[in-house]
Motif scaffolding. Structure first.
Motif, short mmCIF file in Angstrom:
data_model
loop_
_atom_site.label_atom_id
_atom_site.label_comp_id
_atom_site.label_asym_id
_atom_site.label_seq_id
_atom_site.Cartn_x
_atom_site.Cartn_y
_atom_site.Cartn_z
N ALA A 159 -11.00 -3.98 -10.52
CA ALA A 159 -10.06 -3.58 -11.15
C ALA A 159 -10.13 -2.42 -12.17
N GLN A 160 -11.42 -2.50 -12.89
CA GLN A 160 -11.77 -1.65 -13.94
C GLN A 160 -12.17 -0.49 -13.42
N ASP A 161 -13.00 -0.35 -12.27
CA ASP A 161 -13.26 0.97 -11.35
C ASP A 161 -12.21 1.58 -10.79
N GLU A 162 -11.06 0.56 -10.31
CA GLU A 162 -9.87 1.23 -9.65
C GLU A 162 -8.82 0.37 -9.78
N PRO A 163 -7.88 0.95 -10.66
CA PRO A 163 -6.71 0.03 -11.21
C PRO A 163 -5.90 -0.63 -9.99
N LEU A 164 -5.78 0.31 -8.93
CA LEU A 164 -4.97 -0.26 -7.68
C LEU A 164 -5.92 -0.78 -6.38
N ALA A 165 -6.97 -1.30 -6.99
CA ALA A 165 -8.06 -1.85 -5.88
C ALA A 165 -7.41 -3.11 -5.08
N ARG A 166 -6.43 -3.91 -6.02
CA ARG A 166 -5.91 -5.09 -5.10
C ARG A 166 -4.57 -4.57 -4.18
N PHE A 167 -4.25 -3.49 -4.35
CA PHE A 167 -3.30 -2.61 -3.42
C PHE A 167 -4.13 -1.99 -2.30
N THR A 168 -4.92 -1.10 -2.74
CA THR A 168 -5.50 -0.21 -1.73
C THR A 168 -6.58 -0.87 -0.81
N HIS A 169 -7.07 -1.99 -1.00
CA HIS A 169 -8.06 -2.83 -0.21
C HIS A 169 -7.49 -3.99 0.16
N GLN A 170 -6.18 -4.26 0.22
CA GLN A 170 -5.56 -5.52 0.74
C GLN A 170 -5.73 -5.62 2.29
N SER A 171 -5.83 -6.80 2.71
CA SER A 171 -5.76 -6.91 4.24
C SER A 171 -4.55 -7.13 4.91
N LEU A 172 -4.22 -6.30 5.91
CA LEU A 172 -2.79 -6.44 6.29
C LEU A 172 -2.92 -7.72 7.59
N ARG A 173 -1.94 -8.41 7.50
CA ARG A 173 -1.55 -9.49 8.43
C ARG A 173 -0.53 -9.36 9.34
N TRP A 174 -0.88 -9.13 10.70
CA TRP A 174 -0.34 -8.42 11.61
C TRP A 174 0.64 -9.84 12.31
N LYS A 175 1.76 -9.74 12.68
CA LYS A 175 2.65 -10.70 13.21
C LYS A 175 3.52 -10.13 14.29
N PRO A 176 4.24 -10.76 15.10
CA PRO A 176 5.36 -10.32 15.80
C PRO A 176 6.30 -9.74 14.87
N CYS A 177 7.32 -8.80 15.10
CA CYS A 177 8.26 -8.31 14.41
C CYS A 177 9.60 -8.67 14.37
N ALA A 178 9.76 -9.73 15.39
CA ALA A 178 11.31 -10.60 15.50
C ALA A 178 12.11 -9.42 15.59
N ASP A 179 11.97 -8.37 16.50
CA ASP A 179 12.87 -7.35 16.90
C ASP A 179 12.74 -7.09 18.20
#
Length: 489
Positions: free
Chosen positions: A18-38
């Motif tokens: 977070a010190q190097d990159e304030p947005l790190a927890r957002f820009t490096h988040q893992s995407l959890r894919w699932k059915p869209c229910a649509d």
């Protein structure tokens, strides 16, 4: 895989502190894919995920929002990146946009890109913003007199208050600049160096803002039916007045050729006169039901909703016939009328208000709008009082940051019909001038909003697919024509 959570096999950059990159927890988040229910998304083989973003990018440790995205995966062996999309509005839900767009994309393009839909912040599944006053639109016609204009002014003020008061911090940060930042978080979460993009209508403004804020990450950008960033706001609406008067004349000519079915008049002049009388009838005897109102304030926006595509000519004729019958005391189904209007313009009023009003300060003086309304009446008898009317933006708090001034050399392909009813042709020309690395494709002599449509123009379809597949823009600005069989006779 049923209801099981699917984890995407996407490579991510090394984690940063977070010190190097304030947005790190957002820009490096893992995407959890699932059915869209649509049904549409699941049928297209799409998966859905939620991306966490800061409510306020100046305070990334504060409140957060979730942005819903969908993905129709590329061929892993040929994949070159992601193609993010926005359907316009502002206020349009975009999670399913790529289900429709992919019909016009070549196999090569579909193989190369993950096709990404998105409900922008504050819209649909993305922490939808709400207003206590449940209006179907924020755009009304001012009517015929000062009393009617005063009603619209009071309604605009009430809408603004009902949207902002419950949570001012949140309402004021549902903006285009923040959505552009969300898009860059999405790009980073996919581990991609570039964002490729397909935006329509308001989506062109969003995309242009992204190129200004993140030029180093702007990939292959396609802007269909573009907005002039300088006209964004009241000027953009004012530009809609003359082009919709011309569109109404065009539709009136079509309706006159079908007088045996609709009985509006045998000439375009008679059809237009019928419509203008209808608005005055609705002013004297409004139709009310099912939480819906048809009067001089709401009828012009209803007409405008069905003018952007000649294939909607019969739908507009049916709506006009329904309203005329209702005003004549014949059986009238308000629910049926509502469904026809909302199907043609599925926008989210609270989000539209938040984005438009939060992006750019509008004039505060109600007299300024009324002068413009009065000046437009002679040449724009149906749409002038709507295109120049006051909105909630006159009562919205000042934007939290200045609007983006667009001017850069990022390559882009701009598509613009010369008779577009929502984003007037000069607006696309202006964006082309601001984006010095762009090419402009003009769809000539065509009343259409949104030119990338199967069966409309092979010339447009080919140019888009060549650019997305090969990264090659046309050598010069180009004029395309439409398929003569596209519109009804």
């Amino acid at each position: 895989m049923g209801g099981a959570v699917i984890f995407g096999a996407v490579g991510y950059p090394p984690q940063a502190s977070a010190q190097d990159e304030p947005l790190a927890r957002f820009t490096h988040q893992s995407l959890r894919w699932k059915p869209c229910a649509d049904r549409d998304l699941d049928g297209a083989g799409a998966q859905c995920a939620e991306v966490t973003v800061p409510l306020d990018y100046d305070h990334p440790d504060g409140r957060t929002l979730t942005v819903a995205i969908s993905r129709i995966p590329a061929d892993p062996a040929r994949r070159r990146g992601i193609l993010l999309s926005n359907p316009g509005g502002p206020g349009g839900q975009g999670l399913k946009m790529m289900v429709g767009i992919r019909a016009g994309l070549s196999e090569e393009v579909r193989d190369r890109y993950d096709l990404i839909g998105m409900d922008p912040r504050g819209i649909g599944r993305s922490d939808r913003v709400t207003c206590a006053l449940p209006l179907p639109t924020m755009i009304f016609s001012a009517g015929f007199d000062l009393l009617g204009y005063a009603r619209d002014t009071a309604l605009a003020g009430a809408l603004a208050a009902s949207c902002v008061a419950p949570d001012p911090e949140r309402a004021r940060r549902i903006t285009t600049r923040n959505t552009a930042r969300d898009m860059d978080v999405i790009r980073s979460a996919f581990g991609e160096p570039d964002l490729n993009y397909f935006g329509t209508s308001y989506g062109t403004y969003l995309g242009a803002v992204y190129t200004q804020m993140f030029p180093e990450h702007s990939g292959r950008m396609v802007f269909d039916s573009a907005i002039d960033p300088r006209r964004y706001g009241p000027g953009m609406f004012a530009d809609m007045g003359p082009v919709n008067e011309a569109a109404l004349d065009d539709w009136a000519g079509w309706a006159a050729r079908h007088d045996g079915e609709y009985h509006f008049g045998a000439t375009a002049f008679e059809v237009r006169a019928f419509v203008e009388r209808l608005i005055r009838q609705a002013a004297a005897h409004p139709l009310v039901g099912a939480g819906y109102l048809v009067d001089e304030h709401t009828l012009p926006p209803m007409l405008l909703t069905l003018l952007p595509n000649p294939r909607l000519n019969p739908d507009l004729a049916r709506v006009v016939r329904m309203i005329a019958d209702g005003l004549d005391g014949l059986p009238f189904d308000m629910d049926r009328l509502k469904s026809r209007i909302t199907a043609a313009a599925p926008l989210d009023t609270p989000a539209m208000a938040a984005i438009l009003c939060g992006d750019k300060a509008a004039p505060r003086d109600p007299a300024w709008y009324y002068r413009n309304v009065e000046a437009a009446r002679a040449s724009q008898p149906v749409f002038g009082a709507m295109a120049n009317n006051i909105t909630a933006c006159a009562f919205w708090p000042d934007p939290v940051e200045a609007p983006t001034e667009v001017g850069n050399a990022v390559p882009a392909l701009i598509l613009q019909a010369d008779r577009d009813t929502r984003t007037a042709y000069p607006e696309g020309v202006a964006l082309h001038r601001d984006l010095t690395g762009s090419r402009l494709i003009t769809l000539a002599d065509t009343r259409i909003h949104g030119t990338f449509r199967v069966g409309l123009s092979a010339c447009v379809i080919d140019a888009v697919n060549t650019y997305l597949a090969e990264g090659i823009l046309p050598a010069t600005d180009t004029t395309c024509t439409s398929d003569p069989n596209y519109a009804p006779g």
